[in-house]
Structure formats: C-alpha cells, structure tokens
Design an enzyme around this catalytic site. Structure first.
Site, short mmCIF file in Angstrom:
data_model
loop_
_atom_site.label_atom_id
_atom_site.label_comp_id
_atom_site.label_asym_id
_atom_site.label_seq_id
_atom_site.Cartn_x
_atom_site.Cartn_y
_atom_site.Cartn_z
N HIS A 106 0.90 -1.20 0.01
CA HIS A 106 0.03 0.06 -0.03
C HIS A 106 0.94 1.25 0.06
CE1 HIS A 106 -3.23 2.83 1.12
NE2 HIS A 106 -3.93 1.91 1.02
N ASP A 145 -7.93 -5.58 0.20
CA ASP A 145 -8.40 -6.35 -0.81
C ASP A 145 -7.98 -7.76 -0.94
OD1 ASP A 145 -7.61 -3.30 -2.71
OD2 ASP A 145 -9.48 -4.25 -2.71
C1 SDX Z 1 -6.36 0.12 -2.93
O1 SDX Z 1 -4.41 4.79 -1.80
C2 SDX Z 1 -5.25 4.01 -1.49
O2 SDX Z 1 -5.65 4.34 -0.27
C3 SDX Z 1 -5.89 2.98 -2.25
C4 SDX Z 1 -6.83 2.11 -1.49
C5 SDX Z 1 -8.27 2.98 -1.21
O3 SDX Z 1 -8.81 2.18 -0.11
O4 SDX Z 1 -8.66 3.65 -1.86
O5 SDX Z 1 -6.33 1.59 0.10
C6 SDX Z 1 -7.27 0.57 -1.94
O6 SDX Z 1 -6.04 0.61 -3.84
C7 SDX Z 1 -5.26 -0.93 -2.06
C8 SDX Z 1 -4.28 -1.43 -2.95
C9 SDX Z 1 -4.49 -2.47 -3.86
N1 SDX Z 1 -3.61 -2.90 -4.76
C10 SDX Z 1 -3.11 -3.94 -4.76
O7 SDX Z 1 -3.07 -4.95 -3.84
C11 SDX Z 1 -1.92 -4.17 -5.96
C12 SDX Z 1 -0.78 -4.47 -5.44
N2 SDX Z 1 -0.05 -3.65 -4.65
C13 SDX Z 1 0.86 -3.03 -5.64
O8 SDX Z 1 0.49 -2.70 -6.85
C14 SDX Z 1 1.36 -1.78 -4.79
O9 SDX Z 1 1.54 -2.03 -3.46
C15 SDX Z 1 0.58 -0.39 -4.66
C16 SDX Z 1 0.09 -0.09 -5.77
C17 SDX Z 1 -0.77 -0.59 -3.74
C18 SDX Z 1 1.36 0.68 -3.99
O10 SDX Z 1 2.47 0.92 -4.90
P1 SDX Z 1 3.48 2.33 -4.34
O11 SDX Z 1 3.13 2.81 -3.00
O12 SDX Z 1 3.66 2.99 -5.68
O13 SDX Z 1 4.65 1.26 -4.14
P2 SDX Z 1 5.59 0.57 -5.20
O14 SDX Z 1 5.03 0.00 -6.01
O15 SDX Z 1 6.60 1.60 -5.42
O16 SDX Z 1 6.39 -0.71 -4.20
C19 SDX Z 1 7.27 -0.27 -3.41
C20 SDX Z 1 8.20 -1.50 -3.49
C21 SDX Z 1 8.66 -1.79 -4.86
O17 SDX Z 1 9.72 -2.44 -4.81
P3 SDX Z 1 11.16 -1.36 -5.26
O18 SDX Z 1 10.77 -0.96 -6.51
O19 SDX Z 1 11.18 -0.54 -4.04
O20 SDX Z 1 12.25 -2.40 -5.29
O21 SDX Z 1 7.61 -2.89 -3.09
C22 SDX Z 1 7.19 -3.65 -4.20
C23 SDX Z 1 7.64 -2.86 -5.43
O22 SDX Z 1 7.91 -3.51 -6.53
N3 SDX Z 1 5.99 -4.15 -4.06
C24 SDX Z 1 5.58 -5.33 -4.38
C25 SDX Z 1 4.12 -5.37 -3.92
N4 SDX Z 1 3.69 -3.84 -3.83
C26 SDX Z 1 4.93 -3.18 -3.83
N5 SDX Z 1 5.83 -6.41 -4.44
C27 SDX Z 1 5.50 -7.40 -4.56
N6 SDX Z 1 4.13 -7.72 -4.38
C28 SDX Z 1 3.49 -6.41 -4.15
N7 SDX Z 1 2.11 -6.45 -3.91
#
Ligand code: SDX
Length: 434
Positions: free
Chosen positions: A311, A369
């Site tokens: 998140h 989720d």
């Molecule tokens: C919702 O914003 C909100 O409040 C949203 C929400 C709401 O109520 O409105 O809470 C609802 O959207 C919840 C999130 C649902 N999405 C997912 O579950 C999809 C999987 N999660 C990722 O796509 C990600 O964690 C995000 C999009 C949720 C957050 O992305 P960020 O903050 O841009 O973080 P990032 O993608 O930069 O990740 C940080 C690191 C990265 O590695 P590095 O580049 O630093 O090496 O963590 C890794 C990412 O690769 N990472 C993951 C991961 N999520 C982040 N690696 C594996 N699996 C994951 N799920």
C-alpha cells in the site's frame, strides 16, 4: 468547509540562489505541511513529486490514515469501532456531516436516501446497449456518467440545495444501478428497490431476488456486507478520490465526477485489486504452489505482484484487512463453508509473506483487497462484481470529498505543472532538409 490552516513554523527553501520563506501548517494528526503555493513566484522553480508521495493536495477533515501505526479514522472515529457498532447510512451521514446523527437527523437522512433509490425508467435503456458479458465496471462508468442527462435540476454545483439533492441521489441510486448491472449480466429481470428494507438488505434483494419466489434475507450476510461497505467508504486522497476532486475542480457536475472516480478505481493497482487478488488465489490454487509465486513477486523482471498486498500509505497491517478477515470467517461460518481452499491458500500466503525478508523490508502487508474477494464470492457475487461493490461504498467518500472541495475557500482548478526535458526550441525543417 471552514479552513483551519494554522501556521506553526516557517520553512526556508533556497533554490537557484533565491531563498523563499514558506509557512508550515500544523495538522490535527499526521504530518505538518509546507505551503509551497508561493514557491514558483519567489524562486521560479517547481517541486517534482510524480505519484504525490510527499504532496498534500488539499486540506481535509473527513478521513485520517496513520500508515505506520495502521490507523484509519472517519471524522476521528476508528474504523474498527464504526464497523463493529455502526451501519452504512449512519457512517454515510458521519462522513458527509462530520458528526454522528441524532435519532431525528438519522430518520430524516434515511427517509431521503430511501426515497431516492429508484432510477428513471429510461435509464434501463442504457443497459440493453451493452453485451451481456460486458464487465459491470464498464456499465457503471457509462450509466453513472449518464445520470447527469436525467437530473438537470441538481447539477448547479454553486447551489447548496442542488448539491445536497445530487449527493443524496448519488448515494441512493448507486446500489440500484449496481444491482441492475449484475442482473443484466445474468439475464434475469431488474428488481425494484423496496422502501421497507435497510440500505444493504435492499441491495442484496435487488441482486439476488427473482420474481418467481419470495427472497429470504439472511441477516448475518447482510450485516457482513454492511460492514464491508463501511470499510470501503473513504480513504483520504487515494487515486480515485483525487480523480473525483480534480474533475470537480473544473466545475463538472457531480455525476460526471463520480463516473471519473469509478473509471480510476477500476485499475488493478487500486480498487480492481480485489478482483485481481481472488483471480491470483485461484491461479495459485494450492498451498504447495505458494513458494513459486512468492519468488515471482520478488523478481524485478517479473511483472507479477501479490495482489492484495502492499500500500502507498500503510506500512503496517491495513486496519480494514483485519476487520475484513474477521468478516470473512463470520460469513464462511454462517454459510457452513468448512474447507474453502482459497481461504487456506490466502492464510498460508499471508503467513509466508509476513515472515519473508523481502516483504518485511519493503513493509508489504495485506490490504483491504486481500480477504474481500473470498468473502464477496461466499456472499454470492461473481468476481467481476467485486470492484462494483467497492465503488458502491466509495461513492459516499467520493461525494463527501467532492463537496468538501467545492466548499473549500482555498479551492482552485487543479492544474499541475511539469519538468520539461523534451527537444529544445527549434525551427521547422522542410522535407528536403530532413
Ligand atoms: C487500494 O491509496 C489508497 O488508499 C488505495 C486504497 C483505498 O482504499 O482507496 O487503499 C485501495 O487500492 C489498496 C491497494 C490495492 N492494490 C493492490 O493490492 C495491488 C498490489 N499492490 C501494489 O501494486 C502496490 O503495493 C501499490 C500500488 C498498492 C502501492 O504501490 P506504491 O506505493 O507505488 O509502491 P511501489 O509500487 O513503489 O512498491 C514499493 C516496493 C517496490 O519495490 P522497489 O521498486 O522499491 O524495489 O514494493 C514492491 C515494489 O516492487 N511491491 C510489491 C508489491 N507491492 C509493492 N512487490 C510484490 N508484491 C506486491 N504486492
């Protein structure tokens, strides 16, 4: 909304040899902010923050998240207390008005919402234009966007009365429109709302009743869904809420703004993650396959991510996921579902991930989720309806944030700037000279 920005300090910002003295405003909870509105005027420089990881886009009094502590407050009340003790329309009233309603206020609000649940009879014609296998989120974007074609008497955003009518219409009609999208996909007839049912029971009946027999409501399931709706109602300036605010900042009507929010929520990185998380659990299929998927999630060259994990704000367990997991067990117990294989995979995946160095170091926890898909499927909804249910609940947060933006004395049309790194200025090149 009355602005409560109080300067607590001054920040000095020096760039290009120029120093700007910028006010710092103190928050009730969470980070203070540096007011950079005058930065460009003094220094001719912009800030750069794609994804807004360190940028507050507005002042808000509606919701607060402490990502490090895993805390979520709606108008100061902890989400777990509201989920446990309140119900959909009471929390909707709280988010809209800032206080829990008195008995009389609640009665007036319920009556108004209940008597706006029907939709214009001609709205039905929009559904028949879609293929039966259209994704229901595509239908929601289209039909909600079309509402402004029916309600010219509540699109003047400068009239507080018309804003209130539009807000009540939006909250009241979303369940009806969502249930119609589901019914359309099944080929069954649309079911009218009933004024003698509470908000969530009415929605369950519109989804699952058929004209051939009386529909028996299951209070345990309706209560669980009502709780799930409360968890999804609002969440600060997430992608879809920011979309609604940005669309509304141009003066677009509220129905069009909510349609924009639905479009943004659909993405798998946002509200579409509940559908993606269940599809992922089905793809993993069994506990012995989990290590392969954990390995893929950690592989930078593999686009696979654990859906329902991680998140932007929560760097701790999403408090909603805790309530969601409890609701999941309650629903499965109520339905006497003993060996749900996907729950077994989910719980083992959670256990392994929470012990894995990669997820610990990156502070990746289950989010709302992760468990919602298993619960919603057990309640009888198909996977492609999960994000529709998220949108139904989030409509309350979207419309509350939209109104706060309209009434914010500091509100301006949203117009971010950029850093340009394209081609320098140059003259046109004739064909023969290229
Ligand atoms: C919702 O914003 C909100 O409040 C949203 C929400 C709401 O109520 O409105 O809470 C609802 O959207 C919840 C999130 C649902 N999405 C997912 O579950 C999809 C999987 N999660 C990722 O796509 C990600 O964690 C995000 C999009 C949720 C957050 O992305 P960020 O903050 O841009 O973080 P990032 O993608 O930069 O990740 C940080 C690191 C990265 O590695 P590095 O580049 O630093 O090496 O963590 C890794 C990412 O690769 N990472 C993951 C991961 N999520 C982040 N690696 C594996 N699996 C994951 N799920």
């Amino acid at each position: 909304m009355k602005s409560d920005l109080k300067q607590s300090d001054t920040a000095s910002f020096t760039v290009n040899g120029v120093t700007a003295e910028l006010p710092v405003f103190k928050a009730t909870h969470g980070p203070d902010v540096v007011d950079i509105r005058a930065l460009y005027k003094h220094t001719k420089a912009f800030t750069f923050d794609p994804g807004y990881t360190s940028t507050a886009s507005c002042e808000s009094k509606i919701t607060f998240i402490d990502g490090d502590e895993g805390v979520l407050l709606y108008r100061g009340y902890p989400i777990d207390q509201l989920a446990e003790n309140s119900d959909f329309l009471e929390v909707a009233y709280l988010l809209l008005n800032g206080e829990l309603p008195s008995k009389a206020e609640r009665q007036r609000f319920d009556t108004s919402i209940t008597h706006h649940t029907m939709v214009h009879e001609q709205l039905k014609n929009f559904y028949s234009g879609f293929r039966r296998d259209a994704h229901p989120m595509a239908i929601m974007v289209g039909v909600v966007g079309a509402l402004s074609a029916f309600y010219h008497d509540s699109t003047d955003i400068n009239d507080p009365y018309q804003r209130r009518v539009a807000i009540h219409r939006m909250i009241a009609k979303m369940p009806t429109i969502a249930a119609m999208a589901y019914k359309y996909s099944t080929g069954q007839p649309f079911v009218f709302p009933r004024n003698d049912l509470d908000f969530t029971s009415n929605f369950m009946r519109m989804c699952f009743a058929v004209p051939a027999e009386e529909y028996a409501l299951n209070p345990v399931l309706c209560d669980a869904l009502d709780k799930i709706f409360i968890l999804h109602m609002d969440h600060e300036q997430n992608a879809s809420t920011s979309t609604v605010r940005l669309a509304g900042s141009s003066g677009a009507n509220p129905f069009a703004c909510i349609a924009a929010g639905i479009a943004s929520l659909w993405g798998p990185a946002h509200g579409g993650a509940n559908e993606a998380a269940l599809n992922m659990l089905e793809e993993i299929g069994s506990v012995d396959k989990i290590p392969d998927y954990i390995k893929r999630a950690k592989d930078k060259d593999d686009p696979f991510r654990l859906m329902g994990f991680g998140h932007r704000v929560y760097k701790n367990y999403d408090p909603r996921a805790k309530v969601m997991r409890k609701a999941c067990h309650e629903v499965l117990d109520a339905l006497n579902v003993k060996d749900e294989p996907l729950l077994e995979v989910a719980m083992e995946l959670e256990r392994i991930a929470l012990e894995d160095e990669y997820f610990i170091e990156k502070k990746l926890y289950p989010n709302i989720d992760f468990y919602s898909g298993i619960t919603l499927r057990a309640l009888g909804f198909p996977t492609d309806m999960f994000t529709v249910l998220f949108a139904l609940a989030r409509t309350v947060g979207w419309i509350a944030q939209w109104r706060e933006m309209i009434e914010d004395p500091n509100q301006k049309i949203g117009r971010p700037r950029q850093i340009y790194t394209g081609a320098p200025k140059r003259d046109y090149l004739e064909l023969e000279d290229r």
